[in-house]
Scaffold this motif. Sequence first.
Motif, mmCIF file in Angstrom:
data_model
loop_
_atom_site.group_PDB
_atom_site.id
_atom_site.type_symbol
_atom_site.label_atom_id
_atom_site.label_comp_id
_atom_site.label_asym_id
_atom_site.label_seq_id
_atom_site.Cartn_x
_atom_site.Cartn_y
_atom_site.Cartn_z
ATOM 1 N N CYS A 196 -83.312 -13.604 83.760
ATOM 2 C CA CYS A 196 -82.783 -12.445 83.033
ATOM 3 C C CYS A 196 -82.128 -11.523 84.065
ATOM 4 C CB CYS A 196 -83.900 -11.713 82.297
ATOM 5 S SG CYS A 196 -83.362 -10.174 81.498
ATOM 6 N N PRO A 197 -80.809 -11.342 83.994
ATOM 7 C CA PRO A 197 -80.102 -10.602 85.049
ATOM 8 C C PRO A 197 -80.116 -9.085 84.890
ATOM 9 C CG PRO A 197 -78.525 -11.401 83.446
ATOM 10 C CD PRO A 197 -79.882 -11.883 82.983
ATOM 11 N N LEU A 245 -80.416 -9.975 75.455
ATOM 12 C CA LEU A 245 -81.310 -10.780 74.623
ATOM 13 C C LEU A 245 -80.610 -11.251 73.356
ATOM 14 C CD1 LEU A 245 -84.155 -11.933 74.391
ATOM 15 C CD2 LEU A 245 -84.857 -9.826 73.256
ATOM 16 N N ASP A 246 -79.757 -10.402 72.784
ATOM 17 C CA ASP A 246 -79.003 -10.815 71.598
ATOM 18 C C ASP A 246 -78.091 -11.994 71.928
ATOM 19 O OD1 ASP A 246 -80.097 -8.969 69.852
ATOM 20 O OD2 ASP A 246 -78.541 -7.472 70.183
ATOM 21 N N GLY A 247 -77.484 -11.959 73.116
ATOM 22 C CA GLY A 247 -76.641 -13.081 73.523
ATOM 23 C C GLY A 247 -77.435 -14.338 73.797
ATOM 24 N N PHE A 248 -78.619 -14.173 74.347
ATOM 25 C CA PHE A 248 -79.476 -15.319 74.648
ATOM 26 C C PHE A 248 -80.079 -15.924 73.389
ATOM 27 C CE2 PHE A 248 -83.946 -16.635 75.303
ATOM 28 C CZ PHE A 248 -83.753 -17.728 76.133
ATOM 29 N N LEU A 258 -82.492 6.535 82.535
ATOM 30 C CA LEU A 258 -82.066 5.154 82.767
ATOM 31 C C LEU A 258 -80.558 4.992 82.611
ATOM 32 C CD1 LEU A 258 -84.967 3.236 80.995
ATOM 33 C CD2 LEU A 258 -84.777 4.015 83.364
ATOM 34 N N SER A 259 -79.844 6.097 82.484
ATOM 35 C CA SER A 259 -78.393 6.069 82.499
ATOM 36 C C SER A 259 -77.903 7.322 83.204
ATOM 37 C CB SER A 259 -77.817 5.990 81.078
ATOM 38 O OG SER A 259 -78.247 7.087 80.301
ATOM 39 N N PRO A 318 -78.889 -2.360 77.695
ATOM 40 C CA PRO A 318 -78.470 -3.592 78.372
ATOM 41 C C PRO A 318 -79.413 -4.770 78.144
ATOM 42 C CG PRO A 318 -78.204 -1.714 79.828
ATOM 43 C CD PRO A 318 -78.936 -1.202 78.611
ATOM 44 N N GLN A 319 -80.731 -4.516 78.134
ATOM 45 C CA GLN A 319 -81.660 -5.621 77.967
ATOM 46 C C GLN A 319 -81.580 -6.228 76.568
ATOM 47 O OE1 GLN A 319 -82.371 -2.451 78.649
ATOM 48 N NE2 GLN A 319 -84.481 -1.868 78.123
#
Length: 297
Positions: A259-260, A209-212, A157-158, A204-205
């Motif tokens: 969710c972007p 989520l921490d920002g949201f 995934l990276s 990234p997810q």
Amino acid sequence: MQINPDKPVDPARELQWDDIRHFLTLARQGSLSGAARQLGVEHSTVARRVEALERTLDVRLFDRLPRGWQLTAEGETLLQHAKALDQEAQSFARAALGVATLKGTVRLSAPPALSSFFLMPRLAPLREAWPDIDLEIVSETREANLARGEADLALRLSRPSAPGLVARAVGEIAHGLFATPAYASMPSAHWPLLGYDDALRETPQQQWLDGFAGNRRFVLRSNDVVTLHQAARAGLGVAVLPHFLARPDPALVQLNQACPVSRPVWLVMHPDVRRSPRVRAVVDTLIELFAAGQDQL
């Protein structure tokens, strides 16, 4: 134990690669138990192999200390040669793939959720294209060392940062906020959240989520997306989940909050294995599989 100049070593007759491999692993791990886990053997086997190598060379390679086995000066010197031999052995194994046929085993390393919930339901029809190839899937969150032959292929995934690897983006994994239907009618400010623990806080997810989250409470954290999925479907809270995992689940609904987060899936291999017909067949199949399933990702 010191080198005996009157006792020449005949490498063709006496040295065993398996003894050198055990020596190298013990040097890297620093303990019998660690080396045994890495090699999948008993710790007594590691000790026996290393002692056999010491007898063959007439050199003490390790000092046996209470906290582990420590390389002697002679062991440090020979370690560099062992590493070079290991690299040659791995190169030999990769070269062997290049002369292989469409019959044999291909080992694929992949994230557990991706292999279980996306790959497995889609492999059967494509499997008919290579009936004599056996696919070995290693579901793991760590990154397999392709240069050392831990896998022939890897889904990651990276994008790989290790030099000398070939990587191709084969898909994009979209994410959304999912929960049981009761949460859809609840004010979003009251949503209890389910998230990753500190080990995966940089994904990234989880960053999104921490920002949201704001003042919202994380009632459960885990290092496993399948655990978060099960917690969400049990009604414990709201989780960011990949579409391929959560959308087919009738117990969950996708909440209106956008969710972007979208993560590329990379198919990674060592360049030497590209010459293998059976590896190439599996690569082509995986590319086809991801292309056909992109809408579900």
